[in-house]
Design a protein around this motif. Structure first.
Motif, short mmCIF file in Angstrom:
data_model
loop_
_atom_site.label_atom_id
_atom_site.label_comp_id
_atom_site.label_asym_id
_atom_site.label_seq_id
_atom_site.Cartn_x
_atom_site.Cartn_y
_atom_site.Cartn_z
N SER A 1 0.80 -1.23 0.00
CA SER A 1 0.00 0.00 0.00
C SER A 1 0.83 1.28 0.00
O SER A 1 0.28 2.37 -0.14
N SER A 2 2.14 1.17 0.10
CA SER A 2 2.96 2.39 0.20
C SER A 2 3.27 3.02 -1.16
O SER A 2 3.81 4.12 -1.21
N GLN A 3 2.93 2.39 -2.26
CA GLN A 3 3.30 2.85 -3.59
C GLN A 3 2.27 3.74 -4.26
O GLN A 3 2.58 4.46 -5.19
N LYS A 4 1.06 3.69 -3.81
CA LYS A 4 -0.06 4.34 -4.49
C LYS A 4 0.17 5.84 -4.72
O LYS A 4 0.04 6.33 -5.85
N ASP A 5 0.52 6.57 -3.69
CA ASP A 5 0.68 8.02 -3.82
C ASP A 5 1.83 8.39 -4.75
O ASP A 5 1.72 9.34 -5.53
N LEU A 6 2.92 7.63 -4.70
CA LEU A 6 4.05 7.92 -5.58
C LEU A 6 3.69 7.64 -7.04
O LEU A 6 4.01 8.43 -7.93
N PHE A 7 3.03 6.54 -7.29
CA PHE A 7 2.56 6.25 -8.65
C PHE A 7 1.64 7.36 -9.14
O PHE A 7 1.79 7.85 -10.27
N LYS A 8 0.70 7.76 -8.31
CA LYS A 8 -0.25 8.81 -8.70
C LYS A 8 0.49 10.11 -9.01
O LYS A 8 0.23 10.75 -10.04
N GLU A 9 1.42 10.49 -8.17
CA GLU A 9 2.20 11.71 -8.37
C GLU A 9 2.96 11.67 -9.69
O GLU A 9 2.94 12.63 -10.47
N LYS A 10 3.62 10.54 -9.97
CA LYS A 10 4.40 10.41 -11.21
C LYS A 10 3.50 10.40 -12.44
O LYS A 10 3.83 10.98 -13.47
N LEU A 11 2.34 9.74 -12.35
CA LEU A 11 1.39 9.72 -13.47
C LEU A 11 0.87 11.13 -13.77
O LEU A 11 0.82 11.54 -14.93
N ILE A 12 0.51 11.87 -12.74
CA ILE A 12 0.02 13.25 -12.93
C ILE A 12 1.12 14.12 -13.53
O ILE A 12 0.87 14.93 -14.43
N GLU A 13 2.34 13.94 -13.05
CA GLU A 13 3.49 14.70 -13.54
C GLU A 13 3.69 14.48 -15.04
O GLU A 13 3.93 15.42 -15.80
N VAL A 14 3.57 13.24 -15.49
CA VAL A 14 3.83 12.90 -16.89
C VAL A 14 2.63 13.19 -17.79
O VAL A 14 2.79 13.68 -18.90
N PHE A 15 1.41 12.90 -17.31
CA PHE A 15 0.23 13.01 -18.17
C PHE A 15 -0.49 14.36 -18.07
O PHE A 15 -1.24 14.71 -18.98
N GLY A 16 -0.30 15.08 -17.00
CA GLY A 16 -0.94 16.39 -16.86
C GLY A 16 -2.44 16.32 -17.07
O GLY A 16 -3.14 15.55 -16.40
N ASP A 17 -2.94 17.08 -18.03
CA ASP A 17 -4.39 17.15 -18.30
C ASP A 17 -4.94 15.91 -18.98
O ASP A 17 -6.16 15.79 -19.13
N ILE B 1 -4.77 12.87 -17.87
CA ILE B 1 -5.17 11.86 -16.89
C ILE B 1 -6.32 12.41 -16.06
O ILE B 1 -6.40 13.60 -15.80
N TYR B 2 -7.24 11.53 -15.70
CA TYR B 2 -8.30 11.94 -14.79
C TYR B 2 -8.70 10.76 -13.93
O TYR B 2 -8.38 9.60 -14.22
N PHE B 3 -9.36 11.09 -12.83
CA PHE B 3 -9.73 10.09 -11.84
C PHE B 3 -11.24 10.08 -11.68
O PHE B 3 -11.86 11.14 -11.55
N PHE B 4 -11.83 8.89 -11.72
CA PHE B 4 -13.28 8.76 -11.55
C PHE B 4 -13.69 8.98 -10.10
O PHE B 4 -14.78 9.44 -9.83
N VAL B 5 -12.80 8.61 -9.20
CA VAL B 5 -13.06 8.77 -7.76
C VAL B 5 -11.78 9.26 -7.10
O VAL B 5 -10.69 9.11 -7.64
N ASN B 6 -11.93 9.83 -5.93
CA ASN B 6 -10.79 10.25 -5.13
C ASN B 6 -10.00 9.00 -4.74
O ASN B 6 -10.57 8.05 -4.18
N SER B 7 -8.72 8.98 -5.01
CA SER B 7 -7.92 7.79 -4.74
C SER B 7 -7.85 7.46 -3.25
O SER B 7 -7.57 6.31 -2.89
N ASN B 8 -8.14 8.41 -2.39
CA ASN B 8 -8.17 8.14 -0.95
C ASN B 8 -9.42 7.35 -0.55
O ASN B 8 -9.48 6.83 0.56
N ASP B 9 -10.40 7.29 -1.45
CA ASP B 9 -11.64 6.58 -1.16
C ASP B 9 -11.66 5.16 -1.73
O ASP B 9 -12.69 4.50 -1.70
N THR B 10 -10.54 4.71 -2.27
CA THR B 10 -10.46 3.36 -2.84
C THR B 10 -9.53 2.51 -1.97
O THR B 10 -8.92 3.00 -1.02
N LEU B 11 -9.41 1.25 -2.33
CA LEU B 11 -8.51 0.36 -1.59
C LEU B 11 -7.11 0.96 -1.57
O LEU B 11 -6.64 1.52 -2.57
#
Length: 140
Positions: free
Chosen positions: A21-37, A39-49
């Motif tokens: 579970s420790s990788q999620k935030d880093l993956f999300k940060e790197k994906l947003i950094e690379v994809f910018g506009d 990428i989008y999220f259907f739900v808040n990632s804090n509300d998922t597993l």
């Protein structure tokens, strides 16, 4: 009627399954950094597993990137095991009010091991490269 062998196999697999579970935030940060506009999220990632990340990339169907990343041994899913392999849009995303076309963009990462930051960057770069290639092919 239940297939006892199948139920037993699933039960045994669940006993040895582990998640990270420790990788999620880093993956999300790197994906947003690379994809910018793009990428989008259907739900808040804090509300998922805590060991999974659900997102979408604009203007491509998830199955397009799922197939091409598998060639790089990067295994992702559209997030619905019950419809895996059926090329069906996410019924969960549709139930949330999204159109069928948008629901086909859903991607899910599940973290089963710890990745070094360099590995995460390599995976995200592969995502970005394949995404750009698919976008170019789709525009033709």
């Amino acid at each position: 009627f239940k297939d006892v062998v199948a139920v037993n196999s699933i039960n045994e697999a669940l006993k040895i399954q582990s998640f990270e579970s420790s990788q999620k935030d880093l993956f999300k940060e790197k994906l947003i950094e690379v994809f910018g506009d793009d990428i989008y999220f259907f739900v808040n990632s804090n509300d998922t597993l805590e060991y999974s990340l659900h997102f979408a990339l604009k203007n491509i169907k998830a199955r397009e990137i799922i197939r091409t990343l598998a060639l790089n041994s990067i295994l992702i899913t559209n997030g619905e095991g019950c419809s895996l392999g059926l090329s069906m849009p996410s019924r969960v995303i549709q139930s949330m009010g999204y159109e069928e076309l948008i629901s086909r963009n859903a991607i899910s990462l599940t973290f089963t091991r710890n990745f070094e930051e360099e590995e995460i960057e390599k995976i995200v770069k592969a995502f970005a490269k394949k995404y750009r290639q698919i976008r170019v092919l789709n525009e033709q």
